[in-house]
Design a protein around this motif. Structure first.
Motif, PDB file in Angstrom:
ATOM      1  N   GLY A  62      11.894  -8.984 -14.103  1.00 37.98           N
ATOM      2  CA  GLY A  62      12.605  -8.740 -12.653  1.00 37.98           C
ATOM      3  C   GLY A  62      11.703  -7.715 -11.920  1.00 37.98           C
ATOM      4  N   THR A  63      10.425  -7.134 -12.194  1.00 39.34           N
ATOM      5  CA  THR A  63       9.574  -6.530 -11.430  1.00 39.34           C
ATOM      6  C   THR A  63       8.942  -7.475 -10.451  1.00 39.34           C
ATOM      7  N   VAL A  64       8.983  -7.000  -8.960  1.00 30.39           N
ATOM      8  CA  VAL A  64       8.546  -7.943  -7.839  1.00 30.39           C
ATOM      9  C   VAL A  64       7.296  -7.179  -7.358  1.00 30.39           C
ATOM     10  N   PHE A  65       6.287  -7.834  -7.204  1.00 26.68           N
ATOM     11  CA  PHE A  65       4.937  -7.548  -6.565  1.00 26.68           C
ATOM     12  C   PHE A  65       4.910  -8.396  -5.180  1.00 26.68           C
ATOM     13  N   LEU A  66       4.541  -7.694  -4.060  1.00 26.84           N
ATOM     14  CA  LEU A  66       4.367  -8.347  -2.827  1.00 26.84           C
ATOM     15  C   LEU A  66       3.554  -9.585  -2.913  1.00 26.84           C
ATOM     16  N   LYS A  67       3.807 -10.794  -2.085  1.00 25.72           N
ATOM     17  CA  LYS A  67       2.984 -11.910  -2.138  1.00 25.72           C
ATOM     18  C   LYS A  67       2.391 -12.089  -0.734  1.00 25.72           C
ATOM     19  N   ASP A  68       2.569 -11.113   0.124  1.00 22.34           N
ATOM     20  CA  ASP A  68       2.071 -11.197   1.454  1.00 22.34           C
ATOM     21  C   ASP A  68       1.426 -10.005   1.864  1.00 22.34           C
ATOM     22  N   GLN A  69       1.095  -8.903   0.831  1.00 25.01           N
ATOM     23  CA  GLN A  69       0.303  -7.863   1.443  1.00 25.01           C
ATOM     24  C   GLN A  69      -0.350  -7.296   0.191  1.00 25.01           C
ATOM     25  N   TYR A  70      -1.677  -6.987   0.256  1.00 23.34           N
ATOM     26  CA  TYR A  70      -2.456  -6.411  -1.055  1.00 23.34           C
ATOM     27  C   TYR A  70      -3.363  -5.354  -0.291  1.00 23.34           C
ATOM     28  N   THR A  71      -3.854  -4.187  -1.304  1.00 23.46           N
ATOM     29  CA  THR A  71      -4.905  -3.388  -1.087  1.00 23.46           C
ATOM     30  C   THR A  71      -5.973  -3.850  -1.610  1.00 23.46           C
ATOM     31  N   GLY A  72      -7.067  -3.078  -1.167  1.00 26.25           N
ATOM     32  CA  GLY A  72      -8.478  -3.318  -1.757  1.00 26.25           C
ATOM     33  C   GLY A  72      -8.578  -2.392  -2.685  1.00 26.25           C
ATOM     34  N   SER A  73      -9.817  -2.617  -3.315  1.00 23.61           N
ATOM     35  CA  SER A  73     -10.002  -1.826  -4.607  1.00 23.61           C
ATOM     36  C   SER A  73      -9.916  -0.544  -4.597  1.00 23.61           C
ATOM     37  N   GLY A  74     -10.701   0.117  -3.485  1.00 24.40           N
ATOM     38  CA  GLY A  74     -10.683   1.571  -3.109  1.00 24.40           C
ATOM     39  C   GLY A  74     -11.400   2.523  -4.216  1.00 24.40           C
ATOM     40  N   GLY A  75     -12.231   1.660  -4.839  1.00 24.84           N
ATOM     41  CA  GLY A  75     -12.989   2.395  -6.041  1.00 24.84           C
ATOM     42  C   GLY A  75     -14.416   1.541  -5.986  1.00 24.84           C
ATOM     43  N   ALA A  76     -14.969   1.477  -7.268  1.00 27.19           N
ATOM     44  CA  ALA A  76     -16.198   1.109  -7.664  1.00 27.19           C
ATOM     45  C   ALA A  76     -16.355  -0.551  -7.658  1.00 27.19           C
ATOM     46  N   ILE A  77     -15.222  -1.269  -7.816  1.00 26.57           N
ATOM     47  CA  ILE A  77     -15.061  -2.672  -8.019  1.00 26.57           C
ATOM     48  C   ILE A  77     -15.069  -3.192  -6.538  1.00 26.57           C
ATOM     49  N   PRO A  78     -15.960  -3.813  -6.059  1.00 25.05           N
ATOM     50  CA  PRO A  78     -15.932  -4.684  -4.937  1.00 25.05           C
ATOM     51  C   PRO A  78     -15.263  -6.038  -5.014  1.00 25.05           C
ATOM     52  N   GLY A  79     -14.305  -6.027  -3.658  1.00 27.11           N
ATOM     53  CA  GLY A  79     -13.951  -7.695  -3.666  1.00 27.11           C
ATOM     54  C   GLY A  79     -12.579  -7.852  -4.345  1.00 27.11           C
TER      55      GLY A  79
END
Length: 492
Positions: free
Chosen positions: A146-163
């Protein structure tokens, strides 16, 4: 016959007289006296006891219950969540159904390599590999539950892993925790609030449970396996003074329960802290700038100096965030000052900061120095050397910023704000092995004792670079099942 009757009547009369004259023995519990109850022994024995009901503790307890084991989950506060409930709900996974559906995230092998590269050999590599390997299955369990994650909005890594595109839980961290509590309750996890674990029970060199303090007193929970998921130690003055003295006078943005309880209990048995630094937002007058209009300007400023007008850190991207936070809190006022000119792609954010009173705007850099009391002469020397290198196509000589990411400070108007770290969670933590077993002073597993989540972030990040948004949650939500399965012999 009449004589016998007379004698019997006389005997009865004598008995009645004697009875009336004999004092009564007091009733041991008269009706008007309070009864004394024997103290109840509330000790209990279970397969697993988990201390701390943040995301990591909830995940571990749920996994134990799913495996058909008895489990008690302790939380010293009156509600679940800890620092997990304060976060943005950023969370990554690999090869989960959600990854396939959204085409976001990395496959497991790519994520492993990216995480290992970020850690740079300064964390527990095999733990990182296990976390990545289990992520898809555990993410599926969350979404199926039942946990829901958005499918129209994401965030970038914000750290050392690009892309890397990172998922965002519906309702942020609070929404994620709420759904995880429901999943735990659906699996019949015994969650006990306002119940603080105070001391580990040790028998024969092995941890056999924990002593608990609640409103009714203290009792013992005996368990085959004890898992500590008590979060960080930002609010523990003694641990901060010893392991992070530069950070002791910073403003905190973390859960009230981040008092290092698990660290202290485990360190009595030889557990030890590895890694350094903290995850941070940034403050403006004690408020979280991350959530303020224009408050993002410090994060996108690529020219930063200290009060003395000198550059002291690498402004390039998130790969150096751990180091840069540590450097910043060593500067005057725990600050670095952030500049950009009108050609910056982020000048619009700076304008928002000006309107909100979080930034200044001026036609000359000297005017901005005056606003913050920065040494103007030293500052202009720093700017001129930087501008010359940028114009000549050279990389930054001092900190290695690639020329393409250097920003000329030439076109008015100019903008200035400041970055002042506000710690949110520990990137230092207790050392574990690849199965989240806490290690003693000889780097040997402490029998019967595991740790997950923020408590062990040093084993996931070490002194390397923070890999990506969602990694602290991953350390708990994926680490919990790793600990349980190893304790049950499922993972080896």
């Amino acid at each position: 016959m009449k004589k016998h009757l007379k004698f019997l009547s006389l005997a009865c009369a004598v008995c009645l007289v004697l009875t009336a004259c004999t004092p009564k023995t007091p009733d041991p519990t008269p009706d008007n006296s309070p009864s004394v109850e024997e103290p109840q022994n509330r000790d209990v024995t279970v397969d697993f006891v988990v201390v701390g009901a943040g995301a990591g503790g909830l995940s571990a307890a749920t996994e134990a219950a799913r495996q058909g084991k008895s489990v008690i989950l302790l939380e010293k506060l009156s509600f679940a969540g800890g620092s997990s409930a304060l976060c943005e709900g950023y969370f990554w996974s690999s090869d989960a159904k959600l990854n396939a559906e959204t085409e976001k995230g990395f496959d497991t092998e790519t994520m492993k390599e990216a995480m290992l590269t970020a850690a740079g050999g300064k964390a527990v590599d095999k733990l990182i590999e296990n976390i990545c390997a289990i992520s898809g299955e555990i993410m599926d369990g969350l979404t199926d539950g039942g946990t829901v994650f958005l499918k129209d909005q994401y965030t970038g890594s914000g750290g050392a892993i690009p892309g890397l595109d990172v998922f965002i839980a519906e309702g942020a961290g609070a929404g994620l925790v709420k759904s995880m509590v429901k999943i735990a309750e659906d699996n019949q996890v015994d969650i006990r609030y306002e119940s603080k674990g105070t001391k580990l029970i040790v028998e024969g060199g092995a941890v056999k449970g924990v002593t608990v303090e609640d409103k009714e007193g203290t009792y013992n929970i005996y368990a085959g396996t004890t898992i500590l998921a008590t979060g960080g130690f930002l609010r523990n003055e003694a641990l901060m003074a010893e392991y992070a003295p530069d950070w002791t006078d910073t403003t905190l943005y973390c859960a009230a329960g981040s008092t290092g309880d698990g660290h202290e209990m485990a360190m009595e048995l030889g557990a030890h802290i590895i890694g350094s630094s903290f995850g941070c937002v940034w403050e403006f007058d004690g408020k979280n700038g991350y959530h303020m209009d224009g408050g993002m300007a410090p994060a996108v400023s690529f020219f930063k100096v200290n009060q003395e007008g000198k550059r002291v850190l690498n402004e390039f991207g998130g790969a150096t965030v751990n180091t840069n936070n540590n450097i910043t809190v060593q500067q005057t006022g725990n600050r670095v000052y952030c500049f950009m000119d009108s050609t910056s792609a982020y000048a619009g954010l700076a304008e928002q900061g000006v309107v909100a009173g979080l930034a200044y705007k001026a036609d000359t850099l000297e005017e901005l120095c005056d606003q913050y009391g920065i040494d103007k002469e030293a500052f202009m020397e720093t700017v001129n050397a930087y501008n010359e290198a940028k114009a000549a196509g050279k990389d930054d000589a001092d900190f290695g910023v690639p020329n393409a990411y250097m920003v000329s400070m030439t076109e008015a108007p100019f903008y200035a704000t400041y970055y002042q770290p506000m710690p949110t969670n520990c990137l230092a933590g207790l050392e574990t092995d690849e199965f989240c077993r806490l290690l003693d002073s000889n780097n040997q597993p402490i029998p019967g004792l595991y740790g997950v989540g923020e408590l062990i972030m040093g084993s996931v990040v070490g002194d390397g670079n923070y890999p990506s948004c969602g990694t602290c949650l991953a350390a708990g939500i994926y680490g919990g099942p790793i600990a349980v399965r190893h304790a049950l012999g499922i993972m080896k």
